[in-house]
Design a protein around this motif. Structure first.
Motif, PDB file in Angstrom:
ATOM      1  N   ASP A 157     -59.616 -46.202   2.266  1.00 39.96           N
ATOM      2  CA  ASP A 157     -58.498 -47.033   2.722  1.00 39.96           C
ATOM      3  C   ASP A 157     -58.755 -47.583   4.121  1.00 39.96           C
ATOM      4  N   LEU A 158     -59.353 -46.771   4.988  1.00 42.49           N
ATOM      5  CA  LEU A 158     -59.606 -47.209   6.359  1.00 42.49           C
ATOM      6  C   LEU A 158     -60.737 -48.232   6.448  1.00 42.49           C
ATOM      7  N   SER A 159     -61.564 -48.326   5.417  1.00 47.48           N
ATOM      8  CA  SER A 159     -62.705 -49.233   5.472  1.00 47.48           C
ATOM      9  C   SER A 159     -62.315 -50.704   5.249  1.00 47.48           C
ATOM     10  N   TYR A 160     -61.043 -50.946   4.931  1.00 44.11           N
ATOM     11  CA  TYR A 160     -60.563 -52.318   4.768  1.00 44.11           C
ATOM     12  C   TYR A 160     -60.166 -52.886   6.128  1.00 44.11           C
ATOM     13  N   ALA A 161     -60.777 -53.998   6.523  1.00 42.38           N
ATOM     14  CA  ALA A 161     -60.402 -54.640   7.785  1.00 42.38           C
ATOM     15  C   ALA A 161     -58.941 -55.079   7.750  1.00 42.38           C
ATOM     16  N   VAL A 162     -58.506 -55.532   6.585  1.00 38.86           N
ATOM     17  CA  VAL A 162     -57.100 -55.876   6.366  1.00 38.86           C
ATOM     18  C   VAL A 162     -56.646 -55.099   5.134  1.00 38.86           C
ATOM     19  N   PRO A 163     -55.912 -53.994   5.323  1.00 40.15           N
ATOM     20  CA  PRO A 163     -55.502 -53.171   4.182  1.00 40.15           C
ATOM     21  C   PRO A 163     -54.690 -53.971   3.162  1.00 40.15           C
ATOM     22  N   GLU A 164     -55.026 -53.796   1.902  1.00 39.98           N
ATOM     23  CA  GLU A 164     -54.301 -54.437   0.804  1.00 39.98           C
ATOM     24  C   GLU A 164     -53.555 -53.342   0.064  1.00 39.98           C
ATOM     25  N   SER A 165     -52.230 -53.377   0.102  1.00 35.84           N
ATOM     26  CA  SER A 165     -51.413 -52.262  -0.387  1.00 35.84           C
ATOM     27  C   SER A 165     -51.753 -51.863  -1.815  1.00 35.84           C
ATOM     28  N   GLU A 166     -52.054 -52.832  -2.661  1.00 34.50           N
ATOM     29  CA  GLU A 166     -52.337 -52.510  -4.068  1.00 34.50           C
ATOM     30  C   GLU A 166     -53.677 -51.799  -4.242  1.00 34.50           C
ATOM     31  N   LYS A 167     -54.522 -51.835  -3.235  1.00 35.43           N
ATOM     32  CA  LYS A 167     -55.828 -51.175  -3.326  1.00 35.43           C
ATOM     33  C   LYS A 167     -55.885 -49.834  -2.595  1.00 35.43           C
ATOM     34  N   LEU A 198     -57.001 -46.513  16.183  1.00 32.97           N
ATOM     35  CA  LEU A 198     -57.263 -47.668  15.323  1.00 32.97           C
ATOM     36  C   LEU A 198     -55.990 -48.462  15.081  1.00 32.97           C
ATOM     37  N   ALA A 199     -54.893 -47.771  14.754  1.00 34.93           N
ATOM     38  CA  ALA A 199     -53.631 -48.440  14.433  1.00 34.93           C
ATOM     39  C   ALA A 199     -53.079 -49.216  15.630  1.00 34.93           C
ATOM     40  N   ALA A 200     -53.400 -48.774  16.846  1.00 30.13           N
ATOM     41  CA  ALA A 200     -52.938 -49.477  18.044  1.00 30.13           C
ATOM     42  C   ALA A 200     -53.721 -50.766  18.274  1.00 30.13           C
ATOM     43  N   GLU A 201     -54.908 -50.863  17.666  1.00 30.08           N
ATOM     44  CA  GLU A 201     -55.785 -52.011  17.907  1.00 30.08           C
ATOM     45  C   GLU A 201     -55.924 -52.951  16.716  1.00 30.08           C
ATOM     46  N   GLN A 202     -55.861 -52.386  15.504  1.00 28.91           N
ATOM     47  CA  GLN A 202     -56.157 -53.171  14.309  1.00 28.91           C
ATOM     48  C   GLN A 202     -55.227 -52.751  13.169  1.00 28.91           C
ATOM     49  N   ALA A 203     -55.288 -53.484  12.076  1.00 35.05           N
ATOM     50  CA  ALA A 203     -54.501 -53.133  10.891  1.00 35.05           C
ATOM     51  C   ALA A 203     -54.972 -51.793  10.345  1.00 35.05           C
ATOM     52  N   CYS A 204     -54.019 -50.960   9.966  1.00 31.47           N
ATOM     53  CA  CYS A 204     -54.347 -49.604   9.523  1.00 31.47           C
ATOM     54  C   CYS A 204     -53.251 -49.101   8.586  1.00 31.47           C
ATOM     55  N   PRO A 205     -53.613 -48.536   7.428  1.00 34.01           N
ATOM     56  CA  PRO A 205     -52.592 -48.029   6.509  1.00 34.01           C
ATOM     57  C   PRO A 205     -51.877 -46.794   7.071  1.00 34.01           C
ATOM     58  N   ASP A 206     -50.549 -46.847   7.122  1.00 29.73           N
ATOM     59  CA  ASP A 206     -49.750 -45.752   7.684  1.00 29.73           C
ATOM     60  C   ASP A 206     -49.935 -44.441   6.934  1.00 29.73           C
ATOM     61  N   GLU A 207     -50.110 -44.527   5.632  1.00 28.14           N
ATOM     62  CA  GLU A 207     -50.108 -43.308   4.816  1.00 28.14           C
ATOM     63  C   GLU A 207     -51.270 -42.385   5.171  1.00 28.14           C
ATOM     64  N   VAL A 208     -52.387 -42.938   5.607  1.00 27.37           N
ATOM     65  CA  VAL A 208     -53.529 -42.108   5.997  1.00 27.37           C
ATOM     66  C   VAL A 208     -53.174 -41.250   7.204  1.00 27.37           C
ATOM     67  N   ARG A 209     -52.509 -41.846   8.181  1.00 31.04           N
ATOM     68  CA  ARG A 209     -52.109 -41.092   9.376  1.00 31.04           C
ATOM     69  C   ARG A 209     -51.153 -39.958   9.006  1.00 31.04           C
ATOM     70  N   LYS A 210     -50.185 -40.247   8.157  1.00 29.63           N
ATOM     71  CA  LYS A 210     -49.225 -39.223   7.726  1.00 29.63           C
ATOM     72  C   LYS A 210     -49.932 -38.092   6.983  1.00 29.63           C
ATOM     73  N   TYR A 211     -50.856 -38.464   6.115  1.00 33.18           N
ATOM     74  CA  TYR A 211     -51.601 -37.456   5.348  1.00 33.18           C
ATOM     75  C   TYR A 211     -52.393 -36.545   6.283  1.00 33.18           C
ATOM     76  N   LEU A 212     -53.092 -37.124   7.255  1.00 32.21           N
ATOM     77  CA  LEU A 212     -53.895 -36.318   8.173  1.00 32.21           C
ATOM     78  C   LEU A 212     -53.015 -35.404   9.026  1.00 32.21           C
ATOM     79  N   ASN A 213     -51.860 -35.888   9.434  1.00 31.52           N
ATOM     80  CA  ASN A 213     -50.954 -35.060  10.220  1.00 31.52           C
ATOM     81  C   ASN A 213     -50.528 -33.825   9.429  1.00 31.52           C
ATOM     82  N   ARG A 214     -50.186 -34.023   8.171  1.00 28.96           N
ATOM     83  CA  ARG A 214     -49.785 -32.890   7.335  1.00 28.96           C
ATOM     84  C   ARG A 214     -50.974 -32.015   6.975  1.00 28.96           C
TER      85      ARG A 214
END
Length: 196
Positions: free
Chosen positions: A76-86, A143-159
């Protein structure tokens, strides 16, 4: 097929939909740290698998699934512009971690103070996973402060870092190894809790 391509010899690599970036780009640093975490999880799996009978089977199965999910995070993080369906990381993955944390917390005695990482070899390795996971989370926040980043990855890592804390304590409990409290610390936990 050769393992080397020589395309990164100039210090650049490709990201999906974003062309080539430097290898110390925030996105590469984030998914690279997740890859590092996956290696430490693999080390924990190799040690825990020596005990993988009875009460250890659940932890081993969970860690193997987490390894697959860490690949999902990197994908998911490897997408420069995250596409929700992917995107592969879903809220239910984080919710499942919470249920595992709750189960491990039920196995362990209450704590009042911070504990020292360690005890058994299994717990020590899981604490290493916890701290590397925290670093991966920090890289994702950067990364999220600088570029597009999927929120769910951050939440997953926190948990997930909470999961490693709970699993480390459960490993010590299963081996009848007492967690050592930080002796100069104040009483910080009023009830059963994870690190955050």
């Amino acid at each position: 097929m050769k393992i080397y391509t020589r395309t990164g010899d100039e210090g650049k690599t490709s990201v999906i939909g974003g062309g080539r970036v430097t290898k110390d780009d925030a996105r590469v640093e984030a998914y690279g740290t997740i890859d590092e975490l996956n290696c430490f999880v693999g080390q924990a799996v190799s040690v825990i698998s020596r005990e993988a009978v009875g009460e250890w089977v659940d932890m081993l199965q969970q860690l193997l699934l987490i390894q697959h999910e860490l690949f999902d995070c990197g994908s998911d993080l490897s997408y420069a512009v995250p596409e929700s369906e992917k995107m592969k990381v879903k809220p239910e993955m984080t919710e499942r971690l919470e249920s595992w944390i709750d189960a491990y917390e039920a196995e362990t005695p209450p704590i009042a103070r911070f504990i020292l990482p360690g005890g058994s070899e299994q717990a020590a390795l899981l604490h290493v996973c916890r701290t590397v996971c925290r670093r991966a989370e920090r890289r994702v926040v950067t990364l999220a402060a600088e570029q597009a980043c999927p929120d769910e990855v951050r939440k997953y890592l926190n948990r997930l870092s909470d999961y490693f804390f709970a699993a480390a304590r459960a490993a010590n409990a299963r081996l009848e190894t007492i967690d050592v409290e930080y002796e100069r610390g104040a009483q910080v936990f009023r009830r059963r809790t994870t690190t955050e």
